[in-house]
Design an enzyme around this catalytic site. Structure first.
Site, short mmCIF file in Angstrom:
data_model
loop_
_atom_site.label_atom_id
_atom_site.label_comp_id
_atom_site.label_asym_id
_atom_site.label_seq_id
_atom_site.Cartn_x
_atom_site.Cartn_y
_atom_site.Cartn_z
N HIS A 1 0.83 -1.20 0.00
CA HIS A 1 0.00 0.00 0.00
C HIS A 1 0.87 1.26 0.00
O HIS A 1 2.08 1.19 -0.18
CB HIS A 1 -1.00 -0.03 1.15
CG HIS A 1 -1.71 -1.34 1.27
ND1 HIS A 1 -2.67 -1.77 0.38
CD2 HIS A 1 -1.53 -2.37 2.15
CE1 HIS A 1 -3.08 -2.98 0.72
NE2 HIS A 1 -2.39 -3.37 1.78
N GLU B 1 -1.85 0.22 8.09
CA GLU B 1 -1.00 -0.81 7.50
C GLU B 1 0.11 -0.18 6.67
O GLU B 1 1.25 -0.66 6.67
CB GLU B 1 -1.84 -1.75 6.65
CG GLU B 1 -1.05 -2.89 6.03
CD GLU B 1 -1.88 -3.76 5.12
OE1 GLU B 1 -1.32 -4.75 4.59
OE2 GLU B 1 -3.07 -3.47 4.92
N HIS C 1 3.21 -6.87 4.52
CA HIS C 1 1.82 -6.52 4.82
C HIS C 1 1.47 -6.83 6.27
O HIS C 1 2.25 -7.47 6.99
CB HIS C 1 0.86 -7.28 3.91
CG HIS C 1 0.89 -6.84 2.48
ND1 HIS C 1 0.05 -5.89 1.97
CD2 HIS C 1 1.69 -7.23 1.46
CE1 HIS C 1 0.30 -5.71 0.69
NE2 HIS C 1 1.31 -6.50 0.35
N GLU D 1 2.21 -11.56 5.72
CA GLU D 1 1.25 -10.88 6.58
C GLU D 1 1.79 -11.04 7.99
O GLU D 1 1.74 -12.12 8.57
CB GLU D 1 -0.14 -11.50 6.44
CG GLU D 1 -0.73 -11.45 5.04
CD GLU D 1 -1.36 -10.09 4.70
OE1 GLU D 1 -1.28 -9.18 5.55
OE2 GLU D 1 -1.92 -9.96 3.60
#
Length: 321
Positions: free
Chosen positions: A111, A148, A203, A285
């Site tokens: 992101h 995030e 992430h 993650e």
């Protein structure tokens, strides 16, 4: 939270489809503390009978829990005081001599802190070979508003430093040096153009309370349009397995209790960042931002340093063979 999303009107939950998976035992590549849980999960071309359930674009995606609310925009993560941000296509600084000298690693902070202000641009569809998906997403956040995007950028910068200390040439896909994105197809292209020896996309998940732990997302065998993962499935599996083992040792975190069947390893074929990669690439993650216990870890600078160390150790182990 992985940044790929489905056709316009909706985005997928970051739901793992276990249907159609084949479980294959892998050799122990991790310390005794990890033995017993690293069981490889393969995936055939016929992954499930359909796409994962969808949620609205403003919602975060979880593996099995309800969608989380849209996090509030946060100011861009600060760059190092007095230092300019490097170009994603260039190394941040001359690498030191060390065991990773001559190796190129691309680090992809998931992101972008500016995505919240550019929803029209990130909703643009791009070609991922098998279909078309949205350019990028905003990512998730903790209930207190720690995004995030801020988390991934911080861990990625720490990781870059650790790898450069070992001699690697490290390139960041973005360093808060562009207004939004880049899109998922460009993220893959940056690693390909760099002829990277390894690519890691960083992430944090946005699942339900009680869902804890980390997991690695690995590329499935995909052939369609410009997507062909034939040559990277095996090396990416090796990369992800080594990172998983070192991450456990460095952080003390356990593999996810909600996806991966306790292995911490998940194979997916719906992510453009993996489908379009021509070099070994995995996602991590690092934890679930919506769970209070994981949130306490993810918002700790000391823990983020451990996370970066675990990822660096895993990449180093892979590159040194």
């Amino acid at each position: 939270m992985s940044y790929d999303s489905p056709p316009p009107t909706s985005r997928p939950s970051r739901r793992f489809s276990g249907r159609g998976n084949l479980t294959v035992a892998v050799a122990a590549l991790v310390p005794t503390a990890l033995a017993g849980w690293l069981v490889w999960q393969g995936m055939s071309d016929a992954e499930g009978s359909g796409p994962p359930p969808k949620v609205l674009p403003s919602q975060s995606r979880s593996a099995t829990g309800p969608a989380s609310p849209q996090p509030k925009p946060a100011p861009p993560a600060p760059t190092t005081s007095g230092a300019s941000s490097p170009s994603p296509s260039s190394p941040s600084s001359p690498a030191a001599k060390g065991p990773l000298t001559g190796k190129v690693v691309v680090v992809d902070p998931g992101h972008n802190p500016g995505n919240f202000r550019h929803t029209r641009e990130i909703n643009k569809l791009v070609d991922i070979g098998t279909n078309r998906k949205e350019c990028d997403t905003t990512g998730t956040s903790t209930d207190a508003g720690y995004t995030e995007a801020a988390f991934t950028l911080d861990v990625s910068r720490r990781l870059r430093t650790l790898l450069e200390e070992q001699g690697a040439t490290v390139k960041l896909v973005q360093n808060n040096d562009r207004p939004y994105g880049p899109c998922i197809d460009e993220r893959a292209r940056i690693g390909n153009d760099a002829k990277a020896d390894a690519v890691i996309s960083v992430h944090a998940d946005g699942s339900a309370v009680g869902h804890r732990g980390f997991h690695m997302i690995l590329p499935a065998l995909v052939k369609g349009g410009v997507a062909d993962t034939t040559k990277i499935v095996g090396p990416s599996r090796e990369l992800g397995t080594r990172i998983a083992g070192k991450f456990v040792r460095a952080t003390g975190s356990a593999p996810s209790n909600y996806v991966g069947g306790g292995t911490g390893l998940v194979v997916r074929k719906d992510l453009g960042g993996l489908n379009l990669s021509k070099v070994p690439k995995v996602f991590i993650e690092c934890g679930n931002m919506r769970d209070p216990k994981d949130e306490a870890l993810l918002t700790s600078g000391a823990w983020r340093q451990k996370a970066a160390q675990g990822i660096a150790d895993g990449i180093g182990s892979y590159l040194k063979g």
